[in-house]
Design an enzyme around this catalytic site. Structure first.
Site, PDB file in Angstrom:
ATOM      1  N   ASP A   4       0.840  -1.197   0.000  1.00  0.00           N
ATOM      2  CA  ASP A   4       0.000   0.000   0.000  1.00  0.00           C
ATOM      3  C   ASP A   4       0.879   1.253   0.000  1.00  0.00           C
ATOM      4  O   ASP A   4       2.104   1.168  -0.066  1.00  0.00           O
ATOM      5  CB  ASP A   4      -0.919  -0.066   1.220  1.00  0.00           C
ATOM      6  CG  ASP A   4      -2.194   0.743   1.065  1.00  0.00           C
ATOM      7  OD1 ASP A   4      -2.424   1.278  -0.030  1.00  0.00           O
ATOM      8  OD2 ASP A   4      -2.960   0.823   2.038  1.00  0.00           O
ATOM      9  N   HIS A   5       0.245   2.410   0.116  1.00  0.00           N
ATOM     10  CA  HIS A   5       0.868   3.735   0.020  1.00  0.00           C
ATOM     11  C   HIS A   5       2.376   3.766   0.324  1.00  0.00           C
ATOM     12  O   HIS A   5       2.799   3.545   1.447  1.00  0.00           O
ATOM     13  CB  HIS A   5       0.199   4.698   1.001  1.00  0.00           C
ATOM     14  CG  HIS A   5      -1.222   4.971   0.706  1.00  0.00           C
ATOM     15  ND1 HIS A   5      -1.644   6.019  -0.078  1.00  0.00           N
ATOM     16  CD2 HIS A   5      -2.352   4.321   1.102  1.00  0.00           C
ATOM     17  CE1 HIS A   5      -2.960   6.009  -0.162  1.00  0.00           C
ATOM     18  NE2 HIS A   5      -3.422   4.997   0.546  1.00  0.00           N
ATOM     19  N   GLU A  64      -1.597   7.106  -7.469  1.00  0.00           N
ATOM     20  CA  GLU A  64      -2.700   7.957  -7.026  1.00  0.00           C
ATOM     21  C   GLU A  64      -2.574   9.336  -7.635  1.00  0.00           C
ATOM     22  O   GLU A  64      -1.497   9.935  -7.623  1.00  0.00           O
ATOM     23  CB  GLU A  64      -2.696   8.063  -5.495  1.00  0.00           C
ATOM     24  CG  GLU A  64      -3.842   8.883  -4.922  1.00  0.00           C
ATOM     25  CD  GLU A  64      -3.864   8.837  -3.396  1.00  0.00           C
ATOM     26  OE1 GLU A  64      -3.892   9.919  -2.782  1.00  0.00           O
ATOM     27  OE2 GLU A  64      -3.851   7.741  -2.827  1.00  0.00           O
ATOM     28  N   GLU A 119      -3.173   7.668   7.380  1.00  0.00           N
ATOM     29  CA  GLU A 119      -2.992   6.227   7.453  1.00  0.00           C
ATOM     30  C   GLU A 119      -1.509   5.944   7.601  1.00  0.00           C
ATOM     31  O   GLU A 119      -0.704   6.295   6.729  1.00  0.00           O
ATOM     32  CB  GLU A 119      -3.529   5.525   6.195  1.00  0.00           C
ATOM     33  CG  GLU A 119      -3.376   4.002   6.263  1.00  0.00           C
ATOM     34  CD  GLU A 119      -3.952   3.311   5.040  1.00  0.00           C
ATOM     35  OE1 GLU A 119      -4.555   2.252   5.200  1.00  0.00           O
ATOM     36  OE2 GLU A 119      -3.787   3.832   3.930  1.00  0.00           O
ATOM     37  N   HIS A 137      -9.253   8.566   4.556  1.00  0.00           N
ATOM     38  CA  HIS A 137      -8.882   7.391   5.341  1.00  0.00           C
ATOM     39  C   HIS A 137      -9.530   7.436   6.722  1.00  0.00           C
ATOM     40  O   HIS A 137      -9.724   8.502   7.295  1.00  0.00           O
ATOM     41  CB  HIS A 137      -7.355   7.316   5.511  1.00  0.00           C
ATOM     42  CG  HIS A 137      -6.644   6.893   4.268  1.00  0.00           C
ATOM     43  ND1 HIS A 137      -5.553   7.569   3.758  1.00  0.00           N
ATOM     44  CD2 HIS A 137      -6.854   5.846   3.423  1.00  0.00           C
ATOM     45  CE1 HIS A 137      -5.130   6.963   2.673  1.00  0.00           C
ATOM     46  NE2 HIS A 137      -5.895   5.926   2.439  1.00  0.00           N
ATOM     47  N   HIS A 191      -9.847   4.183  -2.486  1.00  0.00           N
ATOM     48  CA  HIS A 191      -9.173   4.295  -1.198  1.00  0.00           C
ATOM     49  C   HIS A 191     -10.124   4.929  -0.187  1.00  0.00           C
ATOM     50  O   HIS A 191     -11.088   5.590  -0.552  1.00  0.00           O
ATOM     51  CB  HIS A 191      -7.912   5.155  -1.313  1.00  0.00           C
ATOM     52  CG  HIS A 191      -6.740   4.422  -1.864  1.00  0.00           C
ATOM     53  ND1 HIS A 191      -5.716   3.946  -1.069  1.00  0.00           N
ATOM     54  CD2 HIS A 191      -6.429   4.054  -3.125  1.00  0.00           C
ATOM     55  CE1 HIS A 191      -4.821   3.336  -1.822  1.00  0.00           C
ATOM     56  NE2 HIS A 191      -5.233   3.384  -3.082  1.00  0.00           N
ATOM     57  N   GLY A 193     -12.144   3.397   1.863  1.00  0.00           N
ATOM     58  CA  GLY A 193     -13.439   2.754   1.728  1.00  0.00           C
ATOM     59  C   GLY A 193     -14.169   2.533   3.036  1.00  0.00           C
ATOM     60  O   GLY A 193     -15.397   2.402   3.046  1.00  0.00           O
ATOM     61  N   ASN A 253      -9.868  -0.543  -0.872  1.00  0.00           N
ATOM     62  CA  ASN A 253      -9.085  -0.778   0.328  1.00  0.00           C
ATOM     63  C   ASN A 253      -9.974  -0.784   1.574  1.00  0.00           C
ATOM     64  O   ASN A 253     -10.823   0.099   1.732  1.00  0.00           O
ATOM     65  CB  ASN A 253      -8.008   0.295   0.483  1.00  0.00           C
ATOM     66  CG  ASN A 253      -6.897   0.159  -0.537  1.00  0.00           C
ATOM     67  OD1 ASN A 253      -7.050  -0.512  -1.558  1.00  0.00           O
ATOM     68  ND2 ASN A 253      -5.775   0.789  -0.279  1.00  0.00           N
ATOM     69  N   VAL A 254      -9.754  -1.751   2.440  1.00  0.00           N
ATOM     70  CA  VAL A 254     -10.488  -1.850   3.699  1.00  0.00           C
ATOM     71  C   VAL A 254      -9.462  -2.006   4.818  1.00  0.00           C
ATOM     72  O   VAL A 254      -8.783  -3.034   4.902  1.00  0.00           O
ATOM     73  CB  VAL A 254     -11.462  -3.044   3.701  1.00  0.00           C
ATOM     74  CG1 VAL A 254     -12.236  -3.101   5.018  1.00  0.00           C
ATOM     75  CG2 VAL A 254     -12.426  -2.963   2.519  1.00  0.00           C
TER      76      VAL A 254
END
Length: 347
Positions: A101-102, A167, A175, A218, A255, A257, A277-278
């Site tokens: 992720d990020h 992104e 996050e 987020h 993102h 979500g 994304n969860v």
């Protein structure tokens, strides 16, 4: 549910690509569950299995640092859990893709690039890449700089037989220490997307998935705190589609979500979202059973008044097992919300 058929490994690049293509064509999306431990990974796998859904598990830079222990080596920690996932995922009859992720600019050299090199080495020796996809988060940079780095990374991902996520716009909130400002960049524009396609193409230079923002934030937020506008995604798809002569040409990512209304989720999926994304919702679902266990069994967990406690209460496998069950149920819900339940390639 016990399953006695052929065991499936982590999704190969070919299977991962097929997963995304099927989701786009079928009008559904996959949950991408953030994991930071073997327990949360197992919870995600169990949830996907119960839902008969393929899906993704993903590791942030912060989770990678946490996984590596005291050294805080985020790439090593992520590689360690990914290696573990390649073994335990074979016990489940669903396909799971591994994703990072990020990754912001200041962590590229400590996180994304080392993991890419590792996968490139594996591919060069005839093995599968360790991760199926990686996210470059250049949203804090001017668009041209964001895309310049993305173009470089897209070429490196192609060498590793992996997919790049990038992104455009900014996901608000925080996050794992990455903070997105709440401003006009919460909404990507068709112009942003058109420039992205000019630089990165539409797959001919390497496959990528695009996190275009439409008011995402987020964390868990109360209704009315932010205004999601899924129609932004439709506008982007239409603009790029007219340019390239193809309907819904972009594979989009949702993102932020957690906490979203089901109607907003379904609308975003209808516009070409293939991955959502969860994180926060899954974290809460994991921790809530632990809190219940501790609060209702405190006299067994703690050595009250010189006692020895109750081993069945403080054995980590007991309360972490409950945590896994709670998080797995939330993963099932995510699969149902996104329409991926019952669609596994292995079903």
């Amino acid at each position: 549910m016990p399953w006695k058929g052929e065991r499936m490994p982590i999704a190969t690049p070919e299977v991962y690509a097929d997963m995304l293509d099927r989701a786009k064509a079928g009008g559904y999306a996959y949950p991408a569950i953030n994991v930071s431990s073997s327990e949360t990974l197992n919870a995600a796998l169990e949830g996907f299995n119960e839902a008969r859904s393929d899906g993704l598990v993903e590791i942030t830079t912060g989770a990678g640092a946490f996984l590596s222990g005291r050294p805080g080596d985020m790439a090593a920690g992520a590689a360690a859990l990914a290696s573990f996932a390649h073994i335990v995922a074979a016990n489940y009859p669903v396909h799971v893709a591994l994703h990072t992720d990020h990754c912001p600019p200041d962590k590229l050299d400590a996180y994304l690039r080392p993991l890419l090199r590792l996968s490139q080495q594996r591919v060069a020796t005839g093995h599968q890449p360790l991760f199926g996809s990686h996210m470059w988060d250049g949203s804090s940079l001017p668009l041209e700089e964001n895309l310049r780095v993305a173009a470089e990374l897209l070429g490196e991902c192609a060498k590793a037989n992996t997919i790049l996520e990038l992104e455009i716009g900014v996901v608000g909130g925080e996050e794992d220490g990455i903070v997105g400002e709440m401003n006009e960049k919460l909404y990507s524009t068709p112009e942003d997307a058109l420039r992205t396609v000019e630089v990165l193409g539409t797959g001919e230079l390497g496959r990528y998935i695009l996190a275009a923002t439409f008011g995402n934030v987020h964390g868990i937020y109360q209704p009315g705190h932010v205004k999601l506008r899924p129609k932004v995604l439709d506008e982007i798809q239409r603009a790029v589609g007219e340019r390239v002569g193809r309907s819904r040409p972009l594979d989009l990512v949702f993102h932020g979500g957690s906490g979203s209304e089901l109607s907003e989720i379904r609308e975003a999926v209808a516009y070409g979202v293939v991955k959502m994304n969860v994180d926060s919702d899954a974290q809460y679902a994991f921790t809530r059973p632990v809190a219940d266990h501790m609060l209702t069994r405190y006299d067994g967990v703690l050595r009250v008044d010189g006692g020895v406690g109750d081993k069945k209460a403080y054995d980590p496998r007991v309360y972490l097992g409950k945590a896994q069950t709670g998080m797995a149920a939330r993963v099932v819900q995510a699969c149902q919300d996104l329409g991926s339940a019952g669609t596994s390639l292995a079903a």
